[in-house]
Write a protein that holds these residues in place. Structure first.
Motif, PDB file in Angstrom:
ATOM      1  N   PHE A   1       0.826  -1.207   0.000  1.00  0.00           N
ATOM      2  CA  PHE A   1       0.000   0.000   0.000  1.00  0.00           C
ATOM      3  C   PHE A   1       0.860   1.256   0.000  1.00  0.00           C
ATOM      4  CE2 PHE A   1      -3.307  -2.922   0.628  1.00  0.00           C
ATOM      5  CZ  PHE A   1      -4.512  -2.271   0.399  1.00  0.00           C
ATOM      6  N   ASP A   2       1.964   1.226   0.737  1.00  0.00           N
ATOM      7  CA  ASP A   2       2.868   2.374   0.717  1.00  0.00           C
ATOM      8  C   ASP A   2       3.373   2.648  -0.699  1.00  0.00           C
ATOM      9  OD1 ASP A   2       2.652   2.719   3.452  1.00  0.00           O
ATOM     10  OD2 ASP A   2       4.426   1.514   3.905  1.00  0.00           O
ATOM     11  N   VAL A   3       3.605   1.598  -1.458  1.00  0.00           N
ATOM     12  CA  VAL A   3       4.175   1.741  -2.805  1.00  0.00           C
ATOM     13  C   VAL A   3       3.090   2.001  -3.853  1.00  0.00           C
ATOM     14  CG1 VAL A   3       5.413   0.527  -4.649  1.00  0.00           C
ATOM     15  CG2 VAL A   3       6.166   0.300  -2.270  1.00  0.00           C
ATOM     16  N   GLY A   4       1.965   1.275  -3.760  1.00  0.00           N
ATOM     17  CA  GLY A   4       1.047   1.256  -4.895  1.00  0.00           C
ATOM     18  C   GLY A   4      -0.343   1.791  -4.684  1.00  0.00           C
ATOM     19  N   TYR A   5      -0.698   2.258  -3.467  1.00  0.00           N
ATOM     20  CA  TYR A   5      -2.068   2.669  -3.189  1.00  0.00           C
ATOM     21  C   TYR A   5      -2.262   4.138  -3.536  1.00  0.00           C
ATOM     22  CZ  TYR A   5      -6.522   3.030  -0.667  1.00  0.00           C
ATOM     23  OH  TYR A   5      -7.843   3.225  -0.333  1.00  0.00           O
ATOM     24  N   ALA A   6      -2.968   4.398  -4.619  1.00  0.00           N
ATOM     25  CA  ALA A   6      -3.093   5.761  -5.141  1.00  0.00           C
ATOM     26  C   ALA A   6      -3.908   6.709  -4.255  1.00  0.00           C
ATOM     27  CB  ALA A   6      -3.683   5.712  -6.551  1.00  0.00           C
ATOM     28  N   PRO A   7      -5.002   6.272  -3.624  1.00  0.00           N
ATOM     29  CA  PRO A   7      -5.816   7.222  -2.855  1.00  0.00           C
ATOM     30  C   PRO A   7      -5.288   7.531  -1.452  1.00  0.00           C
ATOM     31  CG  PRO A   7      -7.136   5.353  -3.649  1.00  0.00           C
ATOM     32  CD  PRO A   7      -5.704   4.981  -3.771  1.00  0.00           C
ATOM     33  N   LEU A   8      -4.040   7.185  -1.141  1.00  0.00           N
ATOM     34  CA  LEU A   8      -3.550   7.283   0.226  1.00  0.00           C
ATOM     35  C   LEU A   8      -3.698   8.704   0.796  1.00  0.00           C
ATOM     36  CD1 LEU A   8      -2.364   5.677   2.534  1.00  0.00           C
ATOM     37  CD2 LEU A   8      -0.075   6.188   1.662  1.00  0.00           C
TER      38      LEU A   8
ATOM     39  N   MET B   1      -2.434   8.128 -11.093  1.00  0.00           N
ATOM     40  CA  MET B   1      -2.032   6.723 -10.997  1.00  0.00           C
ATOM     41  C   MET B   1      -0.751   6.576 -10.180  1.00  0.00           C
ATOM     42  SD  MET B   1      -2.563   5.669 -15.002  1.00  0.00           S
ATOM     43  CE  MET B   1      -1.206   6.757 -15.481  1.00  0.00           C
ATOM     44  N   LYS B   2      -0.687   5.523  -9.405  1.00  0.00           N
ATOM     45  CA  LYS B   2       0.564   5.140  -8.764  1.00  0.00           C
ATOM     46  C   LYS B   2       1.374   4.315  -9.763  1.00  0.00           C
ATOM     47  CE  LYS B   2       1.644   6.002  -4.356  1.00  0.00           C
ATOM     48  NZ  LYS B   2       3.024   6.292  -3.920  1.00  0.00           N
TER      49      LYS B   2
ATOM     50  N   VAL C   1      -8.461  -1.108 -10.176  1.00  0.00           N
ATOM     51  CA  VAL C   1      -8.048  -1.997  -9.095  1.00  0.00           C
ATOM     52  C   VAL C   1      -6.872  -2.865  -9.531  1.00  0.00           C
ATOM     53  CG1 VAL C   1      -9.698  -3.805  -9.714  1.00  0.00           C
ATOM     54  CG2 VAL C   1      -8.876  -3.675  -7.378  1.00  0.00           C
ATOM     55  N   LEU C   2      -5.944  -3.104  -8.606  1.00  0.00           N
ATOM     56  CA  LEU C   2      -4.793  -3.967  -8.834  1.00  0.00           C
ATOM     57  C   LEU C   2      -4.838  -5.129  -7.848  1.00  0.00           C
ATOM     58  CD1 LEU C   2      -2.046  -1.201  -9.204  1.00  0.00           C
ATOM     59  CD2 LEU C   2      -3.193  -2.448 -11.050  1.00  0.00           C
TER      60      LEU C   2
ATOM     61  N   ALA D   1      -4.685 -13.760  -2.136  1.00  0.00           N
ATOM     62  CA  ALA D   1      -4.381 -12.523  -2.852  1.00  0.00           C
ATOM     63  C   ALA D   1      -5.083 -11.375  -2.146  1.00  0.00           C
ATOM     64  CB  ALA D   1      -4.831 -12.606  -4.307  1.00  0.00           C
ATOM     65  N   PHE D   2      -4.601 -10.174  -2.406  1.00  0.00           N
ATOM     66  CA  PHE D   2      -5.293  -8.984  -1.912  1.00  0.00           C
ATOM     67  C   PHE D   2      -5.334  -7.952  -3.030  1.00  0.00           C
ATOM     68  CE2 PHE D   2      -0.833  -8.390  -0.954  1.00  0.00           C
ATOM     69  CZ  PHE D   2      -0.575  -7.053  -1.219  1.00  0.00           C
ATOM     70  N   SER D   3      -6.265  -7.026  -2.918  1.00  0.00           N
ATOM     71  CA  SER D   3      -6.439  -6.018  -3.968  1.00  0.00           C
ATOM     72  C   SER D   3      -6.340  -4.626  -3.375  1.00  0.00           C
ATOM     73  CB  SER D   3      -7.793  -6.195  -4.662  1.00  0.00           C
ATOM     74  OG  SER D   3      -8.850  -6.115  -3.732  1.00  0.00           O
ATOM     75  N   TYR D   4      -5.969  -3.684  -4.221  1.00  0.00           N
ATOM     76  CA  TYR D   4      -5.874  -2.288  -3.790  1.00  0.00           C
ATOM     77  C   TYR D   4      -6.115  -1.391  -4.999  1.00  0.00           C
ATOM     78  CZ  TYR D   4      -1.097  -2.901  -5.580  1.00  0.00           C
ATOM     79  OH  TYR D   4      -0.017  -3.203  -6.370  1.00  0.00           O
ATOM     80  N   THR D   5      -6.360  -0.130  -4.738  1.00  0.00           N
ATOM     81  CA  THR D   5      -6.734   0.814  -5.792  1.00  0.00           C
ATOM     82  C   THR D   5      -5.493   1.493  -6.349  1.00  0.00           C
ATOM     83  OG1 THR D   5      -8.791   1.188  -4.600  1.00  0.00           O
ATOM     84  CG2 THR D   5      -8.270   2.717  -6.367  1.00  0.00           C
ATOM     85  N   GLY D   6      -5.286   1.352  -7.656  1.00  0.00           N
ATOM     86  CA  GLY D   6      -4.079   1.872  -8.287  1.00  0.00           C
ATOM     87  C   GLY D   6      -4.206   3.273  -8.848  1.00  0.00           C
TER      88      GLY D   6
END
Length: 570
Positions: free
Chosen positions: A46-53, A379-380, A500-501, A513-518
């Protein structure tokens, strides 16, 4: 002599048990440490790839470091932590993002279901579907429209509230409520649900009876077949080398199989992404297209009905946006027919699970009178995205040189090719500018959706939306509303506002697996985010008790009133 052997045996036994307890404590520590490392792995993604942080920090007060520490404390403070307990901790950690794109699935076969669905209005709950094969009317006098008052001896509203606490996103209250209502009778281990088993009693107030009746049912329970490694058994095994204890650890690739299974199954009417929604036929039908083809991603359901002798209305259902050229062509041919035969169109997009932006844009082009402006995304990006951009630019260059004439999904027109080229060049420029969260840009360079050359619907459009519209189910109404191409009817969409990624990593805690918003999208002109905010309808309609008890007749009347107003306005 006997006492000597007895005392020796006792001493050995005490030593073995003491040593085993030390080993157990040690392995418990190892187990918990692996769980903490898995959580840190997810948090790092999430630190690397989560765009809405940053948006989440400002809008919801999200602090992932604090949430991680809370989760670690829960792990360390539980002396009897199981892998199922840990999975629920992971689920709740991810739920702190208040993001419907963020979730986790587990390697699990455990499920439990009951043969009915419920829907609530004003903290009253009514049966909306019954599987009569499993709940035969000859034995159970329960009917659709009956009110459930109690569930396992508790007020049903309290049970729903409890279900909402587990993994609830706390983003859109209507969406959280609807998801908890689905979960009441459908518990899935691979989603991290708490799985009940055994008998359960429901108290039902039937409209045909003055006094509520109680019924005992039993969960249709499927056990867990994938057990996590038992560190204690492995420790004990070392004390008894002649008695081998086998710890079964099956290797399964459930993630892809589950995804394909879910999308390929014919969904029961009224469920998420189902071919037919809960909405009743809106009037006397004069024509119907009801072709079912299991080989296609979408088998369209459409019809024409009459409001009056003069007014004929088209209806078409869009259950999700996972489709390809064949499905879009069939959609276009349907629209061309409806263009000739109808005065207006109802697009039923409730319970829409989203899908591919390219397919969604293709359908939108067939509804466009003028070019449609699309949302922009921040985008991240990582080195992987930059490498992908260079690889696709290499393919585009070959196409321009005439070496190749198509990209993976098929032939591509030259203008689209140039937009794609600009998009991937932008990705590289952003990285070179040391921006891992890009400036706002249009996905695949598509800033405008041009009207389709072959298929077109030009009459007024009423689009039906609700709180179970996710992702593409948020974006399509946003595009239609922002370009004044359709009037939206219903309730606010969920607010899953980006692409979503998905990620996975090796672990022994059952995380498949887990998903996060890119990306995080903003709407043109207003610059409003879709994430968390969703899309608000032009005409708000909330379901009523009468709808749930009498086949949504009030909903139907309101839809027809709205569509007549559109025709009159035109």
């Amino acid at each position: 002599m006997n006492n000597f052997f007895l005392n020796t045996f006792r001493s050995c036994a005490i030593f073995v048990l003491f040593y085993a307890s030390l080993s157990f404590a040690s392995t418990e520590d190892i187990k918990k440490e692996s769980m903490i490392e898995d959580l840190k792995m997810i948090k790092h993604a999430f630190d690397v790839g989560y765009a809405p942080l940053e948006w989440k920090k400002n809008y919801t007060g999200l602090n992932l470091d604090e949430e991680l520490n809370k989760s670690i404390d829960l792990i360390l403070s539980n002396p009897t932590l199981t892998h199922k307990d840990f999975q629920r901790i992971v689920k709740n950690f991810l739920a702190s993002t208040k993001d419907y794109h963020v979730d986790v699935i587990f390697f699990s076969t455990e499920t439990a279901t009951l043969p009915f669905d419920v829907k609530g209005v004003n903290n009253r709950y009514f049966i909306t579907w019954i599987d009569e094969l499993k709940l035969p009317p000859s034995t159970y006098t329960i009917k659709v429209g009956d009110e459930i008052i109690e569930f396992d001896g508790r007020p049903l509203g309290d049970v729903i509230e409890e279900l909402k606490q587990h993994g609830s996103k706390n983003s859109n209250p209507l969406t959280d409520q609807a998801l908890a209502e689905i979960k009441l009778t459908n518990r899935l281990g691979w989603l991290g649900d708490i799985i009940p088993q055994g008998p359960v009693t429901i108290k039902v107030h039937s409209r045909s009876k003055e006094v509520p009746l109680s019924y005992q049912l039993i969960w249709d329970y499927r056990p867990e077949l994938i057990f996590s490694p038992s560190f204690f058994l492995q420790t004990v095994e070392s004390f008894f080398p002649n008695k081998k204890i086998s710890v079964r650890s099956p290797c399964m690739t459930m993630m892809n199989l589950t995804h394909r299974k879910m999308m390929s199954e014919t969904k029961r009417d009224g469920t998420l992404c189902a071919r037919k929604s809960f909405i009743p036929t809106l009037g006397p039908r004069v024509w119907m297209f009801d072709k079912i083809d299991k080989e296609k991603e979408i088998s369209w359901y459409a019809y024409i009905y009459k409001i009056s002798e003069e007014e004929k209305i088209g209806y078409i259902r869009i259950p999700h946006y996972i489709g390809y050229k064949e499905e879009s062509k069939e959609f276009g041919e349907l629209l061309n027919y409806l263009e000739q035969k109808t005065d207006a169109l109802v697009i039923d997009q409730v319970h829409n699970g989203g899908g591919y932006a390219s397919f969604q844009y293709e359908l939108a082009s067939m509804l466009a009178l003028n070019p449609l402006k699309t949302p922009k995304h921040q985008m991240k990006i990582t080195q992987k995205d930059v490498l992908t951009a260079y690889q696709i630019l290499d393919v585009i260059e070959k196409i321009q040189q005439g070496i190749d004439d198509e990209i993976e999904e098929g032939p591509i027109d030259y203008q689209h090719l140039l937009f794609l080229k600009a998009f991937y060049e932008f990705t590289i420029q952003e990285w070179d500018g040391q921006r891992t969260l890009t400036d706002p840009t249009h996905l695949e360079g598509c800033d405008w959706i041009n009207p389709h050359s072959d298929y077109r619907y030009t009459k007024p459009i009423l689009m039906l939306i609700n709180e179970l519209d996710f992702s593409g189910g948020d974006f399509m109404p946003a595009i239609m509303q922002d370009n004044q191409r359709a009037v939206l009817f219903g309730t606010r969409t969920s607010g899953a506002g980006g692409f979503v990624l998905q990620a996975s990593f090796p672990n022994n805690n059952g995380i498949a697996a887990f998903s996060y918003t890119g990306s995080i999208a903003e709407r043109p002109e207003t610059l409003l985010k879709i994430e968390n905010l969703g899309v608000t309808p032009d005409i708000v309609y909330s379901l009523t008790v009468d709808d749930l008890q009498n086949g949504y007749q009030g909903y139907k009347a309101a839809v027809n009133e709205a569509i007549q107003a559109l025709i009159k306005k035109k």
